[in-house]
Design a protein around this motif. Structure first.
Motif, PDB file in Angstrom:
ATOM      1  N   THR A   1      76.208  30.640 -18.354  1.00  0.00           N
ATOM      2  CA  THR A   1      77.482  31.362 -18.400  1.00  0.00           C
ATOM      3  C   THR A   1      77.276  32.839 -18.116  1.00  0.00           C
ATOM      4  O   THR A   1      78.034  33.452 -17.342  1.00  0.00           O
ATOM      5  N   PHE A   2      76.242  33.418 -18.731  1.00  0.00           N
ATOM      6  CA  PHE A   2      75.969  34.839 -18.514  1.00  0.00           C
ATOM      7  C   PHE A   2      75.658  35.123 -17.045  1.00  0.00           C
ATOM      8  O   PHE A   2      76.187  36.071 -16.448  1.00  0.00           O
ATOM      9  N   TRP A   3      74.795  34.291 -16.448  1.00  0.00           N
ATOM     10  CA  TRP A   3      74.387  34.545 -15.068  1.00  0.00           C
ATOM     11  C   TRP A   3      75.547  34.337 -14.090  1.00  0.00           C
ATOM     12  O   TRP A   3      75.697  35.090 -13.114  1.00  0.00           O
ATOM     13  N   ALA A   4      76.387  33.355 -14.348  1.00  0.00           N
ATOM     14  CA  ALA A   4      77.547  33.139 -13.486  1.00  0.00           C
ATOM     15  C   ALA A   4      78.478  34.343 -13.514  1.00  0.00           C
ATOM     16  O   ALA A   4      78.998  34.776 -12.464  1.00  0.00           O
ATOM     17  N   SER A   5      78.678  34.908 -14.704  1.00  0.00           N
ATOM     18  CA  SER A   5      79.561  36.076 -14.789  1.00  0.00           C
ATOM     19  C   SER A   5      78.959  37.284 -14.076  1.00  0.00           C
ATOM     20  O   SER A   5      79.687  38.044 -13.405  1.00  0.00           O
ATOM     21  N   ARG A   6      77.634  37.454 -14.191  1.00  0.00           N
ATOM     22  CA  ARG A   6      77.001  38.592 -13.529  1.00  0.00           C
ATOM     23  C   ARG A   6      77.059  38.451 -12.002  1.00  0.00           C
ATOM     24  O   ARG A   6      77.301  39.433 -11.282  1.00  0.00           O
ATOM     25  N   ILE A   7      76.824  37.257 -11.494  1.00  0.00           N
ATOM     26  CA  ILE A   7      76.888  37.044 -10.046  1.00  0.00           C
ATOM     27  C   ILE A   7      78.317  37.248  -9.546  1.00  0.00           C
ATOM     28  O   ILE A   7      78.553  37.841  -8.476  1.00  0.00           O
ATOM     29  N   ALA A   8      79.304  36.775 -10.294  1.00  0.00           N
ATOM     30  CA  ALA A   8      80.707  36.944  -9.880  1.00  0.00           C
ATOM     31  C   ALA A   8      81.087  38.412  -9.835  1.00  0.00           C
ATOM     32  O   ALA A   8      81.860  38.841  -8.955  1.00  0.00           O
ATOM     33  N   GLU A   9      80.541  39.194 -10.768  1.00  0.00           N
ATOM     34  CA  GLU A   9      80.866  40.621 -10.782  1.00  0.00           C
ATOM     35  C   GLU A   9      80.204  41.376  -9.627  1.00  0.00           C
ATOM     36  O   GLU A   9      80.808  42.254  -9.012  1.00  0.00           O
ATOM     37  N   SER A  10      78.936  41.041  -9.322  1.00  0.00           N
ATOM     38  CA  SER A  10      78.187  41.818  -8.329  1.00  0.00           C
ATOM     39  C   SER A  10      78.314  41.264  -6.912  1.00  0.00           C
ATOM     40  O   SER A  10      78.309  42.030  -5.942  1.00  0.00           O
ATOM     41  N   TRP A  11      78.396  39.964  -6.756  1.00  0.00           N
ATOM     42  CA  TRP A  11      78.438  39.359  -5.433  1.00  0.00           C
ATOM     43  C   TRP A  11      79.843  38.881  -5.037  1.00  0.00           C
ATOM     44  O   TRP A  11      80.129  38.736  -3.858  1.00  0.00           O
ATOM     45  N   GLY A  12      80.649  38.563  -6.023  1.00  0.00           N
ATOM     46  CA  GLY A  12      81.975  38.009  -5.741  1.00  0.00           C
ATOM     47  C   GLY A  12      82.096  36.605  -6.321  1.00  0.00           C
ATOM     48  O   GLY A  12      81.116  35.947  -6.669  1.00  0.00           O
ATOM     49  N   SER A  13      83.309  36.131  -6.395  1.00  0.00           N
ATOM     50  CA  SER A  13      83.573  34.858  -7.074  1.00  0.00           C
ATOM     51  C   SER A  13      83.057  33.643  -6.320  1.00  0.00           C
ATOM     52  O   SER A  13      82.953  32.555  -6.886  1.00  0.00           O
ATOM     53  N   GLY A  14      82.715  33.747  -5.060  1.00  0.00           N
ATOM     54  CA  GLY A  14      82.272  32.577  -4.311  1.00  0.00           C
ATOM     55  C   GLY A  14      80.776  32.365  -4.266  1.00  0.00           C
ATOM     56  O   GLY A  14      80.314  31.441  -3.582  1.00  0.00           O
ATOM     57  N   TYR A  15      79.996  33.146  -5.000  1.00  0.00           N
ATOM     58  CA  TYR A  15      78.525  33.082  -4.864  1.00  0.00           C
ATOM     59  C   TYR A  15      77.791  32.503  -6.092  1.00  0.00           C
ATOM     60  O   TYR A  15      76.585  32.326  -6.032  1.00  0.00           O
ATOM     61  N   TRP A  16      78.497  32.277  -7.150  1.00  0.00           N
ATOM     62  CA  TRP A  16      77.794  31.850  -8.366  1.00  0.00           C
ATOM     63  C   TRP A  16      77.605  30.344  -8.467  1.00  0.00           C
ATOM     64  O   TRP A  16      76.764  29.856  -9.215  1.00  0.00           O
ATOM     65  N   GLN A  17      78.407  29.552  -7.698  1.00  0.00           N
ATOM     66  CA  GLN A  17      78.384  28.107  -7.888  1.00  0.00           C
ATOM     67  C   GLN A  17      77.031  27.485  -7.570  1.00  0.00           C
ATOM     68  O   GLN A  17      76.515  26.667  -8.338  1.00  0.00           O
ATOM     69  N   PHE A  18      76.428  27.849  -6.440  1.00  0.00           N
ATOM     70  CA  PHE A  18      75.165  27.208  -6.043  1.00  0.00           C
ATOM     71  C   PHE A  18      74.064  27.445  -7.081  1.00  0.00           C
ATOM     72  O   PHE A  18      73.379  26.513  -7.520  1.00  0.00           O
ATOM     73  N   GLY A  19      73.879  28.712  -7.458  1.00  0.00           N
ATOM     74  CA  GLY A  19      72.814  29.017  -8.412  1.00  0.00           C
ATOM     75  C   GLY A  19      73.032  28.357  -9.753  1.00  0.00           C
ATOM     76  O   GLY A  19      72.083  27.858 -10.378  1.00  0.00           O
ATOM     77  N   CYS A  20      74.295  28.314 -10.207  1.00  0.00           N
ATOM     78  CA  CYS A  20      74.557  27.707 -11.524  1.00  0.00           C
ATOM     79  C   CYS A  20      74.402  26.198 -11.488  1.00  0.00           C
ATOM     80  O   CYS A  20      73.909  25.596 -12.440  1.00  0.00           O
ATOM     81  N   VAL A  21      74.818  25.561 -10.364  1.00  0.00           N
ATOM     82  CA  VAL A  21      74.633  24.106 -10.268  1.00  0.00           C
ATOM     83  C   VAL A  21      73.150  23.749 -10.229  1.00  0.00           C
ATOM     84  O   VAL A  21      72.688  22.832 -10.921  1.00  0.00           O
ATOM     85  N   ALA A  22      72.375  24.484  -9.411  1.00  0.00           N
ATOM     86  CA  ALA A  22      70.935  24.212  -9.334  1.00  0.00           C
ATOM     87  C   ALA A  22      70.265  24.473 -10.681  1.00  0.00           C
ATOM     88  O   ALA A  22      69.416  23.689 -11.142  1.00  0.00           O
ATOM     89  N   GLY A  23      70.639  25.574 -11.336  1.00  0.00           N
ATOM     90  CA  GLY A  23      70.078  25.856 -12.653  1.00  0.00           C
ATOM     91  C   GLY A  23      70.460  24.809 -13.681  1.00  0.00           C
ATOM     92  O   GLY A  23      69.645  24.409 -14.522  1.00  0.00           O
ATOM     93  N   ALA A  24      71.713  24.321 -13.628  1.00  0.00           N
ATOM     94  CA  ALA A  24      72.156  23.297 -14.580  1.00  0.00           C
ATOM     95  C   ALA A  24      71.393  21.994 -14.390  1.00  0.00           C
ATOM     96  O   ALA A  24      71.062  21.296 -15.364  1.00  0.00           O
ATOM     97  N   VAL A  25      71.096  21.655 -13.105  1.00  0.00           N
ATOM     98  CA  VAL A  25      70.324  20.427 -12.849  1.00  0.00           C
ATOM     99  C   VAL A  25      68.937  20.533 -13.467  1.00  0.00           C
ATOM    100  O   VAL A  25      68.442  19.594 -14.131  1.00  0.00           O
ATOM    101  N   VAL A  26      68.257  21.663 -13.266  1.00  0.00           N
ATOM    102  CA  VAL A  26      66.908  21.840 -13.827  1.00  0.00           C
ATOM    103  C   VAL A  26      66.962  21.846 -15.347  1.00  0.00           C
ATOM    104  O   VAL A  26      66.093  21.264 -16.028  1.00  0.00           O
ATOM    105  N   CYS A  27      67.993  22.479 -15.923  1.00  0.00           N
ATOM    106  CA  CYS A  27      68.119  22.510 -17.379  1.00  0.00           C
ATOM    107  C   CYS A  27      68.348  21.107 -17.943  1.00  0.00           C
ATOM    108  O   CYS A  27      67.806  20.747 -19.000  1.00  0.00           O
ATOM    109  N   LEU A  28      69.147  20.303 -17.236  1.00  0.00           N
ATOM    110  CA  LEU A  28      69.377  18.924 -17.684  1.00  0.00           C
ATOM    111  C   LEU A  28      68.084  18.121 -17.626  1.00  0.00           C
ATOM    112  O   LEU A  28      67.785  17.333 -18.533  1.00  0.00           O
TER     113      LEU A  28
END
Length: 385
Positions: free
Chosen positions: A28-55
Motif C-alpha cells: 500500500t505504501f509503495w503504490a501510493s508513493r509511485i502514484a504520487e511521483s510517477w502518476g496513477s497509471g504506473y503503480w499496478q505492475f510493480g504492486c502486482v509483481a510484488g504481491a505475487v512474490v509476497c504470496l
C-alpha cells in the motif's frame, strides 16, 4: 498432535499472519508513493509483481526450494519488463521483502548446495537491479542498495540458525563419541575383571585336577558361576545403551566394595580393606561412590593381570571434609626392565574419570616393593554438610 507441536503450529500461523500484514502495508505504501511521483497509471505492475512474490513467500513452507525458485523467476521477469516498459525500477520494496523471506528460508533449511544456489540467485537479482534503475551515472541506485541490504539480511538470518544447528549437531556427535568411549571403558572394566577371575580359577582347576581330583567338580562349578556373573555384568553394561533408567545404578556402596574385595581374595593372597564410617559413606555423591568402586576394581584387576605373585593387597578408602581418597597397594616384587607393567585403557579410563570430577590419580612403583594407585576425589560443596 501433542502440546509442543500444537504450540509450534500456532506460532507459525501467527508469524505468517504478521508477515502478511507487513506485506500488505508495504504494498500500500509503495503504490501510493509511485502514484504520487510517477502518476496513477504506473503503480499496478510493480504492486502486482510484488504481491505475487509476497504470496509465494507466505506459501513457502509447503516447498521451500520451489517457492524460492518461483519468487526469483518472477523477479527475473519483472526486472527487464520494467526496464523496457519505462516503469519504476524493480524489484520494489514489497518484492525485495518477499525475496528476502524466500532466500532466508531456503538458506536456513535446504541442503548446502541448494541453499547456495538460491543465495546466488538472490545475488543475481541484486546485480540485475543495477540495470533496471537506469541511474548508474549517479552512483549506486537506491533500489540496488535496498535489494542488496535485503539479500544480506536474508543470508545472515538464514546462516545464523543454520550454523547454530551445526554446532549443536557437532556437540551431540561429540557426546555420542564420548558415550561410546565410556561404554568401551565400562566393558573393559567388567570383562577384564571377570575374565581374569575365570582364567585364574581355570589355572587353579588344572592344579587341583593333578593333585586332588575329587575337588575338580567344585572348581568347575566356580568357573561356571564366574562365567554367569560375567555375562550378567556385560548385559548390565550393554543395557546402558538401550535404557539408562533400567541400567545398573551408578552408586556403589561400601558393601559392594566388600563383595568385590572378597571375590578377589584367595590363592594365598591376603586383601585388607579399610572403609570410612557408615555415616561418611552414606554421604558420598553418586558419581564419587561410582568412581571409588571403579578405581578399586580396576586396581585389583591390574594386580591380578600384572602382579599375580603379590601376597598382600591393601585397599584403603578414607574421607575428610573436602575429599575422598582411595589407595590400593600390593607387595609384588619389582618387575624387570624387560617386562614392565603395561598401561592399558584401564589406567587411562581411571584418569579420565577422575579428572572429569576434578580429582587426581597417582600410579607407580612403591619405594620398597609393589605398586600403588592413589586417587583423590573432591566432594562437591552441596554434599559437605
Amino acid at each position: 498432535m501433542n502440546v509442543p507441536e500444537w504450540l509450534a503450529g500456532r506460532a507459525r500461523n501467527a508469524s505468517d499472519l504478521g508477515l502478511a500484514v507487513v506485506f500488505a502495508a508495504v504494498l500500500t505504501f509503495w503504490a501510493s508513493r509511485i502514484a504520487e511521483s510517477w502518476g496513477s497509471g504506473y503503480w499496478q505492475f510493480g504492486c502486482v509483481a510484488g504481491a505475487v512474490v509476497c504470496l509465494i513467500a507466505l506459501l513457502r513452507r509447503r516447498e521451500r526450494a520451489w517457492a524460492a525458485i518461483a519468487g526469483l523467476a518472477v523477479a527475473a521477469v519483472a526486472i527487464p519488463a520494467a526496464l523496457f516498459g519505462g516503469l519504476p525500477a524493480e524489484p520494489g520494496p514489497a518484492m525485495t521483502l518477499g525475496l528476502s523471506v524466500l532466500v532466508g528460508s531456503a538458506v536456513r533449511t535446504l541442503p548446502a548446495r541448494s541453499a547456495g544456489a538460491i543465495a546466488a540467485g538472490g545475488l543475481a537479482v541484486v546485480v540485475a537491479s543495477l540495470f533496471s534503475a537506469r541511474t548508474l551515472a549517479f552512483g549506486v541506485p537506491a533500489v540496488t542498495m535496498l535489494n542488496g541490504a535485503g539479500w544480506l539480511a536474508a543470508v545472515a538470518a538464514g546462516l545464523a540458525p543454520r550454523l547454530l544447528a551445526a554446532r549443536r549437531r557437532a556437540a551431540a556427535d561429540k557426546v555420542r563419541r564420548d558415550e561410546r568411549l565410556a561404554l568401551a571403558r565400562e566393558l573393559h572394566d567388567v570383562v577384564a575383571h571377570h575374565v581374569t577371575g575365570i582364567v585364574l580359577q581355570a589355572q587353579a582347576a588344572q592344579l587341583v585336577a593333578r593333585k586332588r581330583p575329587e575337588q575338580v567338580d567344585a572348581s568347575l562349578a566356580g568357573i561356571e558361576a564366574a562365567g554367569s556373573e560375567a555375562l550378567a555384568a556385560m548385559r548390565r553394561v550393554v543395557g546402558l545403551l538401550r535404557d539408562a533408567d533400567g541400567a545398573d545404578p551408578a552408586t556403589r556402596s561400601p558393601e559392594r566394595l566388600e563383595d568385590l574385595v572378597e571375590r578377589f581374595g584367595g590363592d594365598g593372597r591376603t586383601v585388607r580393606l579399610r572403609l570410612p564410617d557408615d555415616d561418611e559413606a552414606a554421604a558420598w555423591p553418586p558419581e564419587v561412590a561410582s568412581t571409588v568402586y571403579r578405581v578399586v576394581r580396576e586396581s585389583l584387576t591390574n594386580i591380578a593381570r600384572h602382579a599375580p605373585q603379590s601376597r598382600t593387597v591393601t585397599v584403603g578408602v578414607a574421607r575428610d571434609r573436602d575429599a575422598v581418597t582411595v589407595e590400593v597397594t600390593d607387595d609384588a616384587p619389582r618387575p624387570s626392565a624387560r617386562s614392565p607393567r603395561r598401561r592399558g585403557y584401564g589406567l587411562v579410563g581411571m584418569r579420565e574419570r577422575l579428572e572429569a570430577l576434578g580429582g587426581t590419580l597417582r600410579a607407580g612403583p612403591r619405594e620398597d616393593a609393589g605398586w600403588s594407585v592413589c586417587a583423590t576425589l573432591p566432594v562437591p560443596t552441596r554434599e559437605r554438610r
